[in-house]
Design a protein around this motif. Structure first.
Motif, short mmCIF file in Angstrom:
data_model
loop_
_atom_site.label_atom_id
_atom_site.label_comp_id
_atom_site.label_asym_id
_atom_site.label_seq_id
_atom_site.Cartn_x
_atom_site.Cartn_y
_atom_site.Cartn_z
N UNK A 1 0.80 -1.21 0.00
CA UNK A 1 0.00 0.00 0.00
C UNK A 1 0.83 1.26 0.00
N UNK A 2 0.13 2.39 0.16
CA UNK A 2 0.78 3.71 0.18
C UNK A 2 -0.04 4.64 1.06
N UNK A 3 0.67 5.41 1.89
CA UNK A 3 0.03 6.40 2.76
C UNK A 3 0.75 7.73 2.57
N UNK A 4 -0.03 8.80 2.35
CA UNK A 4 0.54 10.14 2.20
C UNK A 4 0.64 10.83 3.55
N UNK A 5 1.84 11.27 3.88
CA UNK A 5 2.12 11.93 5.17
C UNK A 5 2.34 13.42 4.95
N UNK B 1 0.01 22.34 4.37
CA UNK B 1 -0.72 21.91 3.18
C UNK B 1 -1.91 21.01 3.52
N UNK B 2 -2.28 20.97 4.80
CA UNK B 2 -3.44 20.16 5.20
C UNK B 2 -4.02 20.75 6.49
N UNK B 3 -4.49 21.99 6.39
CA UNK B 3 -4.94 22.70 7.59
C UNK B 3 -6.43 23.03 7.56
N UNK B 4 -7.19 22.34 6.70
CA UNK B 4 -8.59 22.66 6.57
C UNK B 4 -9.49 21.91 7.52
N UNK B 5 -8.98 20.90 8.20
CA UNK B 5 -9.77 20.12 9.15
C UNK B 5 -8.82 19.46 10.14
N UNK B 6 -9.40 18.91 11.20
CA UNK B 6 -8.58 18.24 12.20
C UNK B 6 -9.48 17.33 13.03
N UNK B 7 -8.85 16.42 13.79
CA UNK B 7 -9.58 15.53 14.69
C UNK B 7 -9.72 16.24 16.03
N UNK C 1 6.08 16.43 3.44
CA UNK C 1 4.97 15.98 2.61
C UNK C 1 5.48 14.94 1.63
N UNK C 2 5.25 13.67 1.93
CA UNK C 2 5.68 12.61 1.03
C UNK C 2 5.00 11.30 1.43
N UNK C 3 4.86 10.37 0.47
CA UNK C 3 4.23 9.10 0.80
C UNK C 3 5.23 8.12 1.41
N UNK C 4 4.71 7.15 2.13
CA UNK C 4 5.51 6.00 2.55
C UNK C 4 4.98 4.80 1.79
N UNK C 5 5.92 4.00 1.28
CA UNK C 5 5.59 2.83 0.46
C UNK C 5 6.22 1.59 1.07
N UNK C 6 5.91 0.40 0.56
CA UNK C 6 6.42 -0.83 1.18
C UNK C 6 7.93 -0.84 1.35
N UNK C 7 8.34 -1.33 2.53
CA UNK C 7 9.75 -1.47 2.91
C UNK C 7 10.46 -0.13 3.06
N UNK C 8 9.69 0.95 3.23
CA UNK C 8 10.24 2.26 3.58
C UNK C 8 9.80 2.62 4.99
N UNK D 1 -1.07 14.40 9.27
CA UNK D 1 -2.20 13.67 8.70
C UNK D 1 -1.66 12.48 7.92
N UNK D 2 -2.53 11.47 7.74
CA UNK D 2 -2.20 10.28 6.96
C UNK D 2 -3.39 10.01 6.04
N UNK D 3 -3.17 10.17 4.75
CA UNK D 3 -4.28 10.10 3.80
C UNK D 3 -4.01 9.03 2.73
N UNK D 4 -5.10 8.45 2.24
CA UNK D 4 -5.02 7.34 1.29
C UNK D 4 -5.37 7.85 -0.11
N UNK D 5 -4.52 8.71 -0.64
CA UNK D 5 -4.81 9.38 -1.89
C UNK D 5 -4.65 8.44 -3.09
N UNK D 6 -3.65 7.56 -3.04
CA UNK D 6 -3.49 6.59 -4.12
C UNK D 6 -4.70 5.67 -4.18
#
Length: 297
Positions: free
Chosen positions: A72-76, A277-283, A83-90, A103-108
């Motif tokens: 998989x891939x997660x955008x951080x 680059x991700x300040x429009x919402x929060x938990x 601001x960059x994704x993490x991919x398998x074995x990284x 934030x951690x988003x599933x954009x892919x």
């Protein structure tokens, strides 16, 4: 050889995303400095998944997060400008220190579909580093030493083990490794650390005359030295030196309950910077009680 067996507990993060929560456990809150251990998925994420699946901006203090994927891939994105994704074995290694948000988003997955399988672990920082400056680093390639022998393919994620040292900066002695094992293969369990554990991400292993399947963490005694794969298996080995008692509230870790309360108030009052680059919402801060301070002796 085995001090405790911990079975993952399934937890929903909303939007259909589930994790297997392993640490903290009621009878075993930490292994060395590791205070949190979630198995993300495994789960298929179809194209067009709703935004509710994403992990919106949220804060941390007093810890480092380690995000590591099998698939998989997660955008951080975070408040120090990463601001960059993490991919398998990284590895995405984020040190919160005195405070960070991300934030951690599933954009892919949203664009084309994806299959998510990975681990997020947290390590508590020693007291002298709890208020260090927040930082982020990404690691791949030579930063994550690999080896292959006797049906075992290994990758060191953090710390030192197997005569190797990974690239991420750690703040206390620890090790964290990923092993892929063929059926019948035997792997060494690193020694030299006060506390150690083994997590079966997939497959089945034999240890101490017993078999254990996927979703199981084995907290190991000092004499545990090897593990055998009963079938093709993926394992995570982890451990290190204890850093002392820690309190955990939501995403905050500290040696002080007063510091947890301050972090909660800071978040509630909007005093913690969101990712640019991700300040429009929060938990929002959850409506759950704070941990009690230790009783006076």
């Amino acid at each position: 050889m085995i001090e405790m067996v911990i079975e993952q507990r399934r937890r929903s993060l909303g939007g259909g995303l589930e994790v297997g929560r392993v640490l903290p456990f009621a009878k075993r809150r930490m292994v060395g400095p590791f205070i949190f251990f979630d198995h993300m998925g495994p789960i298929g994420l179809p194209a067009g998944i709703p935004a509710e699946v994403d992990v919106r901006p949220h804060p941390h203090i007093g810890l480092s997060t380690i995000t590591y994927l099998f698939a998989g891939e997660v955008m951080h994105r975070d408040s120090v400008g990463s601001e960059l994704p993490v991919r398998p074995r990284e590895v995405n290694w984020m040190t919160a220190g005195r405070g960070i948000t991300h934030s951690e988003r599933f954009e892919k997955a949203r664009a084309e579909g994806d299959f998510l399988d990975g681990i997020q672990a947290w390590v508590a920082l020693p007291k002298e580093y709890e208020e260090t400056d927040p930082a982020f680093s990404h690691h791949e390639g030579d930063d994550l030493p690999q080896w292959s022998e006797g049906g075992v393919r290994g990758q060191l994620i953090a710390g030192s083990a197997y005569g190797l040292t990974a690239g991420a900066r750690t703040h206390s002695p620890l090790f964290y490794a990923h092993l892929d094992m063929e059926a019948g293969a035997t792997a060494e369990i690193p020694t030299g650390h006060a506390e150690r554990a083994l997590y079966v991400a997939s497959g089945e292993v034999e240890l101490d005359g017993r078999r254990f399947g996927a979703g199981t963490m084995l907290v190991l005694g000092p004499d545990a030295s090897g593990v055998r794969a009963a079938q093709r298996s993926t394992l995570m080995l982890l451990g290190g030196e204890p850093v002392g008692e820690r309190f955990l509230y939501w995403n905050f870790v500290s040696s002080s309950t007063e510091r947890l309360a301050q972090a909660a108030e800071d978040w509630k009052a909007g005093r913690m910077k969101l990712p640019d680059t991700d300040d429009g919402e929060y938990i929002p801060l959850p409506d759950t009680p704070m941990p009690s301070p230790p009783a006076m002796s």
